[in-house]
Write a protein that holds these residues in place. Sequence first.
Motif, PDB file in Angstrom:
ATOM      1  N   LEU A  38       4.235   0.117   7.873  1.00 45.15           N
ATOM      2  CA  LEU A  38       5.113  -0.603   6.953  1.00 45.15           C
ATOM      3  C   LEU A  38       6.362   0.204   6.642  1.00 45.15           C
ATOM      4  O   LEU A  38       6.368   1.430   6.761  1.00 45.15           O
ATOM      5  N   THR A  39       7.387  -0.488   6.184  1.00 44.25           N
ATOM      6  CA  THR A  39       8.568   0.211   5.679  1.00 44.25           C
ATOM      7  C   THR A  39       8.214   0.756   4.301  1.00 44.25           C
ATOM      8  O   THR A  39       7.279   0.277   3.650  1.00 44.25           O
ATOM      9  N   MET A  40       8.999   1.720   3.855  1.00 49.95           N
ATOM     10  CA  MET A  40       8.762   2.269   2.513  1.00 49.95           C
ATOM     11  C   MET A  40       8.936   1.190   1.454  1.00 49.95           C
ATOM     12  O   MET A  40       8.184   1.146   0.483  1.00 49.95           O
ATOM     13  N   GLU A  41       9.903   0.322   1.637  1.00 54.25           N
ATOM     14  CA  GLU A  41      10.156  -0.735   0.660  1.00 54.25           C
ATOM     15  C   GLU A  41       8.930  -1.636   0.491  1.00 54.25           C
ATOM     16  O   GLU A  41       8.529  -1.947  -0.627  1.00 54.25           O
ATOM     17  N   VAL A  42       8.325  -2.024   1.586  1.00 55.67           N
ATOM     18  CA  VAL A  42       7.136  -2.883   1.524  1.00 55.67           C
ATOM     19  C   VAL A  42       5.959  -2.116   0.929  1.00 55.67           C
ATOM     20  O   VAL A  42       5.240  -2.623   0.068  1.00 55.67           O
ATOM     21  N   ALA A  43       5.771  -0.864   1.368  1.00 53.30           N
ATOM     22  CA  ALA A  43       4.664  -0.038   0.858  1.00 53.30           C
ATOM     23  C   ALA A  43       4.803   0.189  -0.646  1.00 53.30           C
ATOM     24  O   ALA A  43       3.801   0.147  -1.370  1.00 53.30           O
ATOM     25  N   GLU A  44       6.028   0.419  -1.105  1.00 51.81           N
ATOM     26  CA  GLU A  44       6.259   0.642  -2.540  1.00 51.81           C
ATOM     27  C   GLU A  44       5.735  -0.532  -3.360  1.00 51.81           C
ATOM     28  O   GLU A  44       5.057  -0.344  -4.365  1.00 51.81           O
ATOM     29  N   LYS A  45       6.041  -1.728  -2.940  1.00 50.65           N
ATOM     30  CA  LYS A  45       5.636  -2.926  -3.682  1.00 50.65           C
ATOM     31  C   LYS A  45       4.137  -3.191  -3.558  1.00 50.65           C
ATOM     32  O   LYS A  45       3.501  -3.642  -4.506  1.00 50.65           O
ATOM     33  N   LYS A  46       3.592  -2.911  -2.396  1.00 51.14           N
ATOM     34  CA  LYS A  46       2.198  -3.263  -2.116  1.00 51.14           C
ATOM     35  C   LYS A  46       1.183  -2.250  -2.663  1.00 51.14           C
ATOM     36  O   LYS A  46       0.119  -2.641  -3.137  1.00 51.14           O
ATOM     37  N   TYR A  47       1.496  -0.972  -2.595  1.00 57.43           N
ATOM     38  CA  TYR A  47       0.501   0.064  -2.873  1.00 57.43           C
ATOM     39  C   TYR A  47       0.725   0.930  -4.107  1.00 57.43           C
ATOM     40  O   TYR A  47      -0.206   1.578  -4.569  1.00 57.43           O
ATOM     41  N   PHE A  48       1.954   0.963  -4.626  1.00 55.58           N
ATOM     42  CA  PHE A  48       2.254   1.900  -5.694  1.00 55.58           C
ATOM     43  C   PHE A  48       2.861   1.208  -6.901  1.00 55.58           C
ATOM     44  O   PHE A  48       3.338   0.089  -6.819  1.00 55.58           O
ATOM     45  N   ARG A  56       5.694   7.341  -9.241  1.00 53.00           N
ATOM     46  CA  ARG A  56       4.840   6.572  -8.335  1.00 53.00           C
ATOM     47  C   ARG A  56       3.391   7.044  -8.449  1.00 53.00           C
ATOM     48  O   ARG A  56       3.107   8.231  -8.316  1.00 53.00           O
ATOM     49  N   VAL A  57       2.501   6.094  -8.696  1.00 55.55           N
ATOM     50  CA  VAL A  57       1.060   6.367  -8.695  1.00 55.55           C
ATOM     51  C   VAL A  57       0.371   5.288  -7.869  1.00 55.55           C
ATOM     52  O   VAL A  57       0.938   4.225  -7.611  1.00 55.55           O
ATOM     53  N   MET A  58      -0.855   5.564  -7.469  1.00 56.58           N
ATOM     54  CA  MET A  58      -1.639   4.590  -6.715  1.00 56.58           C
ATOM     55  C   MET A  58      -1.998   3.407  -7.602  1.00 56.58           C
ATOM     56  O   MET A  58      -2.348   3.582  -8.775  1.00 56.58           O
ATOM     57  N   LYS A  59      -1.945   2.213  -7.035  1.00 55.85           N
ATOM     58  CA  LYS A  59      -2.470   1.047  -7.741  1.00 55.85           C
ATOM     59  C   LYS A  59      -3.985   1.143  -7.696  1.00 55.85           C
ATOM     60  O   LYS A  59      -4.566   1.800  -6.830  1.00 55.85           O
ATOM     61  N   ARG A  60      -4.625   0.464  -8.645  1.00 51.55           N
ATOM     62  CA  ARG A  60      -6.088   0.529  -8.738  1.00 51.55           C
ATOM     63  C   ARG A  60      -6.697  -0.869  -8.663  1.00 51.55           C
ATOM     64  O   ARG A  60      -6.001  -1.862  -8.787  1.00 51.55           O
TER      65      ARG A  60
END
Length: 126
Positions: A38-48, A56-60
């Motif tokens: 994934l791009t960072m932009e997509v990962a930022e929205k999806k995972y963090f 930035r922290v992990m989503k739970r």
Amino acid sequence: MPKKLKYDCLKCPGYCCSYPVIEVKDRDAKRIAKHFGLTMEVAEKKYFKSAHGYKRVMKRKKDPHFGKICQFFDTTARRCTIYLARPFPCKDYPGEDNCGYYDFLSFERLAQVDKNFISTTDHKED
């Protein structure tokens, strides 16, 4: 010579993964994004997410043992699903050659006479 660890993560229900804050630095986020292609932009929205004063922290997600746990934790197998791409705090935990939570579990398991209690000796390898 590396220190000999006095704990076995394979015999733990994932206590460290239940921490409310698992910080993800830029380098870690890029590695996780790459892991999923994934791009960072997509990962930022999806995972963090941004929380507790951290960028930035992990989503739970929900967990039957701890209430909430890292979204990348397999709650059935009790294992990390991105182990090779996990962020530095996960790689570094507990930062020493022993884990206080593992020590506590080991002590409690010795005192339990309940075969359904999570055991450090009954783990079956996959």
